[in-house]
Design a protein around this motif. Structure first.
Motif, mmCIF file in Angstrom:
data_model
loop_
_atom_site.group_PDB
_atom_site.id
_atom_site.type_symbol
_atom_site.label_atom_id
_atom_site.label_comp_id
_atom_site.label_asym_id
_atom_site.label_seq_id
_atom_site.Cartn_x
_atom_site.Cartn_y
_atom_site.Cartn_z
ATOM 1 N N ALA A 1 3.130 6.623 16.167
ATOM 2 C CA ALA A 1 1.900 6.588 15.730
ATOM 3 C C ALA A 1 1.416 5.341 14.860
ATOM 4 O O ALA A 1 0.875 4.173 15.517
ATOM 5 C CB ALA A 1 0.442 7.656 15.006
ATOM 6 N N VAL A 2 2.162 4.930 13.862
ATOM 7 C CA VAL A 2 2.092 3.725 12.721
ATOM 8 C C VAL A 2 2.784 2.452 13.608
ATOM 9 O O VAL A 2 2.404 1.504 13.179
ATOM 10 C CB VAL A 2 3.027 4.589 11.372
ATOM 11 C CG1 VAL A 2 2.837 3.015 10.518
ATOM 12 C CG2 VAL A 2 1.638 5.853 10.836
ATOM 13 N N ALA A 3 3.756 2.805 13.770
ATOM 14 C CA ALA A 3 4.758 1.911 14.473
ATOM 15 C C ALA A 3 4.462 1.579 15.250
ATOM 16 O O ALA A 3 3.998 0.373 16.073
ATOM 17 C CB ALA A 3 6.387 2.468 14.940
ATOM 18 N N SER A 4 3.808 1.891 16.708
ATOM 19 C CA SER A 4 2.528 1.668 17.911
ATOM 20 C C SER A 4 1.210 1.112 17.585
ATOM 21 O O SER A 4 0.283 0.317 18.317
ATOM 22 C CB SER A 4 2.457 3.017 18.708
ATOM 23 O OG SER A 4 1.790 3.606 18.824
ATOM 24 N N GLY A 5 0.815 1.120 15.908
ATOM 25 C CA GLY A 5 -0.565 0.713 15.401
ATOM 26 C C GLY A 5 -1.675 1.697 16.242
ATOM 27 O O GLY A 5 -2.835 1.245 15.817
ATOM 28 N N ARG A 6 -1.422 2.943 16.256
ATOM 29 C CA ARG A 6 -1.869 3.878 16.745
ATOM 30 C C ARG A 6 -3.295 4.356 15.144
ATOM 31 O O ARG A 6 -4.180 5.404 15.678
ATOM 32 C CB ARG A 6 -1.963 5.225 18.006
ATOM 33 C CG ARG A 6 -1.789 4.325 19.492
ATOM 34 C CD ARG A 6 -1.935 5.566 20.134
ATOM 35 N NE ARG A 6 0.443 6.284 20.197
ATOM 36 C CZ ARG A 6 0.476 6.994 19.602
ATOM 37 N NH1 ARG A 6 -0.246 7.956 18.976
ATOM 38 N NH2 ARG A 6 1.852 7.006 18.966
ATOM 39 N N LEU A 7 -2.048 4.580 14.144
ATOM 40 C CA LEU A 7 -2.628 4.962 13.108
ATOM 41 C C LEU A 7 -1.989 3.481 12.039
ATOM 42 O O LEU A 7 -0.808 3.190 12.229
ATOM 43 C CB LEU A 7 -1.878 6.191 12.716
ATOM 44 C CG LEU A 7 -1.968 7.095 12.034
ATOM 45 C CD1 LEU A 7 -3.484 7.828 11.783
ATOM 46 C CD2 LEU A 7 -1.496 8.386 11.583
ATOM 47 N N THR A 8 -2.850 3.574 10.813
ATOM 48 C CA THR A 8 -1.791 2.941 9.606
ATOM 49 C C THR A 8 -1.299 3.722 9.128
ATOM 50 O O THR A 8 -1.725 5.083 8.582
ATOM 51 C CB THR A 8 -3.370 2.180 9.368
ATOM 52 O OG1 THR A 8 -3.730 3.319 8.880
ATOM 53 C CG2 THR A 8 -3.945 1.078 10.091
ATOM 54 N N ALA A 9 -0.242 2.580 8.697
ATOM 55 C CA ALA A 9 0.266 3.738 7.141
ATOM 56 C C ALA A 9 -0.712 4.470 5.926
ATOM 57 O O ALA A 9 -0.839 5.451 5.315
ATOM 58 C CB ALA A 9 0.694 2.983 6.678
ATOM 59 N N ARG A 10 -1.341 3.430 5.700
ATOM 60 C CA ARG A 10 -2.997 3.888 5.196
ATOM 61 C C ARG A 10 -3.542 5.533 5.178
ATOM 62 O O ARG A 10 -3.586 6.560 4.424
ATOM 63 C CB ARG A 10 -4.374 3.260 4.489
ATOM 64 C CG ARG A 10 -4.953 3.076 3.773
ATOM 65 C CD ARG A 10 -5.747 2.412 3.027
ATOM 66 N NE ARG A 10 -5.369 1.700 1.803
ATOM 67 C CZ ARG A 10 -5.301 1.760 0.871
ATOM 68 N NH1 ARG A 10 -6.649 2.664 0.655
ATOM 69 N NH2 ARG A 10 -5.415 1.416 -0.382
ATOM 70 N N ALA A 11 -4.150 5.419 6.311
ATOM 71 C CA ALA A 11 -4.710 6.489 6.693
ATOM 72 C C ALA A 11 -3.442 7.570 7.344
ATOM 73 O O ALA A 11 -4.098 8.972 6.192
ATOM 74 C CB ALA A 11 -5.186 6.362 8.507
ATOM 75 N N ALA A 12 -2.571 7.461 6.884
ATOM 76 C CA ALA A 12 -1.902 8.563 7.050
ATOM 77 C C ALA A 12 -1.454 8.969 5.624
ATOM 78 O O ALA A 12 -2.000 10.995 5.238
ATOM 79 C CB ALA A 12 -0.448 8.421 8.056
ATOM 80 N N VAL A 13 -1.098 8.533 4.908
ATOM 81 C CA VAL A 13 -0.925 9.126 3.538
ATOM 82 C C VAL A 13 -2.475 9.445 3.118
ATOM 83 O O VAL A 13 -2.957 10.201 2.339
ATOM 84 C CB VAL A 13 -1.146 7.243 2.655
ATOM 85 C CG1 VAL A 13 -0.871 7.342 1.094
ATOM 86 C CG2 VAL A 13 0.902 7.847 2.966
ATOM 87 N N GLY B 1 5.051 4.843 7.502
ATOM 88 C CA GLY B 1 4.042 5.476 6.944
ATOM 89 C C GLY B 1 4.481 7.095 7.251
ATOM 90 O O GLY B 1 3.342 7.609 6.374
ATOM 91 N N VAL B 2 5.189 7.665 6.891
ATOM 92 C CA VAL B 2 5.507 9.177 6.863
ATOM 93 C C VAL B 2 4.779 9.455 5.806
ATOM 94 O O VAL B 2 6.234 8.981 4.743
ATOM 95 C CB VAL B 2 6.786 9.927 7.614
ATOM 96 C CG1 VAL B 2 7.513 10.884 7.070
ATOM 97 C CG2 VAL B 2 7.003 9.659 8.702
ATOM 98 N N PRO B 3 4.374 10.333 5.201
ATOM 99 C CA PRO B 3 4.209 10.784 3.582
ATOM 100 C C PRO B 3 4.838 12.797 3.584
ATOM 101 O O PRO B 3 5.736 12.739 4.501
ATOM 102 C CB PRO B 3 2.882 11.409 3.552
ATOM 103 C CG PRO B 3 2.201 11.161 4.631
ATOM 104 C CD PRO B 3 2.854 10.526 5.795
ATOM 105 N N PHE B 4 5.813 11.766 2.235
ATOM 106 C CA PHE B 4 7.054 12.811 2.008
ATOM 107 C C PHE B 4 6.774 13.210 0.057
ATOM 108 O O PHE B 4 5.974 12.299 -0.511
ATOM 109 C CB PHE B 4 7.943 12.352 2.174
ATOM 110 C CG PHE B 4 8.712 11.717 0.976
ATOM 111 C CD1 PHE B 4 9.916 11.795 0.946
ATOM 112 C CD2 PHE B 4 8.979 10.363 1.833
ATOM 113 C CE1 PHE B 4 10.118 10.808 -0.524
ATOM 114 C CE2 PHE B 4 8.982 9.076 0.844
ATOM 115 C CZ PHE B 4 10.467 10.008 -0.335
ATOM 116 N N ALA B 5 6.710 14.004 0.046
ATOM 117 C CA ALA B 5 7.374 14.492 -1.385
ATOM 118 C C ALA B 5 8.463 15.380 -1.549
ATOM 119 O O ALA B 5 9.735 15.419 -0.658
ATOM 120 C CB ALA B 5 5.934 15.627 -1.709
#
Length: 467
Positions: free
Chosen positions: A9-21, A68-72
């Motif tokens: 979704a981030v790579a295709s522009g359907r979601l921003t990395a900021r929104a995912a985080v 854009g993938v959040p991880f911990a």
């Protein structure tokens, strides 16, 4: 969303990395008070990294397969600006890490974004997920039950849907146990496959680092991103990266799959053996093999873990004994008193056992075995029953994991759900350097609908009052 779905979704522009985080940070703020998976949240750092990634996307620059993938990460990984506490009171007095651990850097180079550090058993000497300094990480599928350990926060964060990807460590089962208890997928790679640079050790000759996730595709994405030699880890293999994602969907028709009998078919609750049976049935695996001297391997692993762990912490035990978790301290003190000839015998047996198991893998490609002898116990329990005998719970949850990590075999942990109640785990064991086979079988079980890693009921969305 899984890590793969977020990245797409981030790579295709359907979601921003900021929104995912931002979504991950909001979920952590709303839900982690109940789960206690996180010890540190790096929100400002994460949002800054997300903005930088979005800017690269806007310029048309490549951003990596985990964009854009959040991880911990378990808090024994170095995180720049934080002391590497390794679940302990003592370590949090150390100076902050000057840079991130190697695997953190590799995931971020692939586009993933670190959002924090996770709760764990003190110094990784734990199978429960109960930390006396930071409180227990709780099982999101039933908060009255254990998350498992020592990577308890890593499993709990996934099951609660706080992040789609975590990193843990596994010396004797610390990725596979919380994967089983919390109902997620985990990968303990071959010993030496992934760099351990920038992490706090437990037992140098047995320590592994690896990913945990809610799908096998996410495991493969993370594993591929973290592969490769590293001069900062003297144990890390010089083998080139061998990506597993391209062959993940290849199926299992060409693989010789067997079930572990003998030692691995007794001493547990009926549900754990039923899960293995169901997995074998789904794969069409009818062969049964016996891993030779598995009980002795478990005993030898116990001796080496106790002795090496005690040697690492001897100065702390002499000067700061009162600052340890008493259960960890007592096990380390006992390890310090193991006679050297016994350790030497354990190491000699280890060499024999590695050869015997290598011979077994000449006749089969993958072996299925239970991950734990029971489902997640209730928090605070101290005993479990094995073969009708009440045993100390903390050291004995690993009866089925220790004989496999003892010689560094790659193992994928797969969550299987009984008709009711908490999940159980199945270990998919392969020969050294054949993570591809373990993950192909795990993926086949997932595709068949037998293995799944849902977000816990009640955790699908944050509580209304916290929104």
């Amino acid at each position: 969303m899984t890590a793969a779905e977020i990245a797409d979704a981030v790579a295709s522009g359907r979601l921003t990395a900021r929104a995912a985080v931002a979504d991950a940070l909001a979920r952590i703020a709303a839900l982690d008070g109940r789960v206690n998976a996180f010890t540190d949240v790096t929100g400002e750092r994460a949002l800054s990294a997300a903005d930088a990634l979005d800017a690269r996307l806007a310029r048309g620059e490549p951003v990596g397969p985990l964009a854009g993938v959040p991880f911990a990460v378990k808090n024994l990984f170095d995180v720049a600006g934080l002391p590497t506490r390794a679940g302990s009171r003592i370590n949090r007095e150390r100076p902050p890490a000057g840079r991130d651990g190697a695997l953190v850097r590799r995931l971020e180079a692939a586009g993933a974004i670190l959002v924090g550090a996770l709760n764990m058993g003190e110094y990784a000497y734990d199978f429960t997920g109960e930390n006396v300094h930071d409180g227990p990480s709780r099982n999101p599928h039933d908060l009255a039950h254990m998350s498992g350990g020592s990577s308890g926060g890593s499993g709990a964060a996934l099951a609660a849907g706080l992040v789609p990807l975590t990193l843990g460590s596994d010396t004797n089962g610390s990725i596979r146990v919380p994967s089983a208890f919390c109902g997620c997928f985990g990968l303990k790679p071959t010993y030496g496959r992934l760099s351990r640079a920038g992490s706090f050790p437990f037992v140098g000759s047995l320590d592994h680092l690896g990913p945990m996730a809610r799908s096998t595709r996410d495991l493969a994405l993370a594993y591929d991103a973290m592969q490769g030699p590293d001069p900062d880890d003297p144990v890390a293999t010089r083998r080139p990266a061998e990506p597993v994602l391209p062959g993940l969907e290849a199926g299992t028709g060409d693989l010789r799959i067997a079930v572990a009998g003998g030692y691995f078919a007794r001493g547990g609750d009926p549900e754990v053996f039923e899960a293995v049976r169901r997995a074998a049935e789904a794969l069409g695996a009818a062969a049964v093999v016996e891993i030779p001297e598995a009980a002795r391997a478990r005993a030898a692993a116990y001796v080496i873990s106790a002795a090496e762990g005690a040697a690492l912490h001897l100065d702390r035990l002499r000067t700061r004994a009162a600052d340890f978790d008493p259960a960890v301290r007592d096990r380390l003190l006992a390890g310090a008193m193991i006679p050297a000839p016994l350790v030497e015998r354990a190491q000699k047996f280890r060499r024999w056992y590695a050869g015997a198991v290598a011979a077994l893998f000449e006749t089969v490609d993958v072996v299925l075995a239970p991950a734990t002898p029971c489902r997640a116990p209730r928090g605070g329990e101290t005993t479990l029953v094995l073969d009708g005998v009440a045993m100390p719970l903390r050291p004995n949850i690993g009866v089925f994991t220790q004989p496999l990590s003892f010689i560094g075999l790659p193992v994928a942990a797969v969550p299987v759900w009984p008709e009711a109640g908490l999940p159980v785990g199945v270990q998919v064991v392969a020969a050294p350097w054949r993570e591809d086979r373990a993950l192909r079988v795990a993926r086949a079980l997932e595709a068949a609908g037998l293995a799944r890693a849902p977000v816990a009921v009640g955790m699908e969305s944050p509580p209304q009052e916290a929104a």
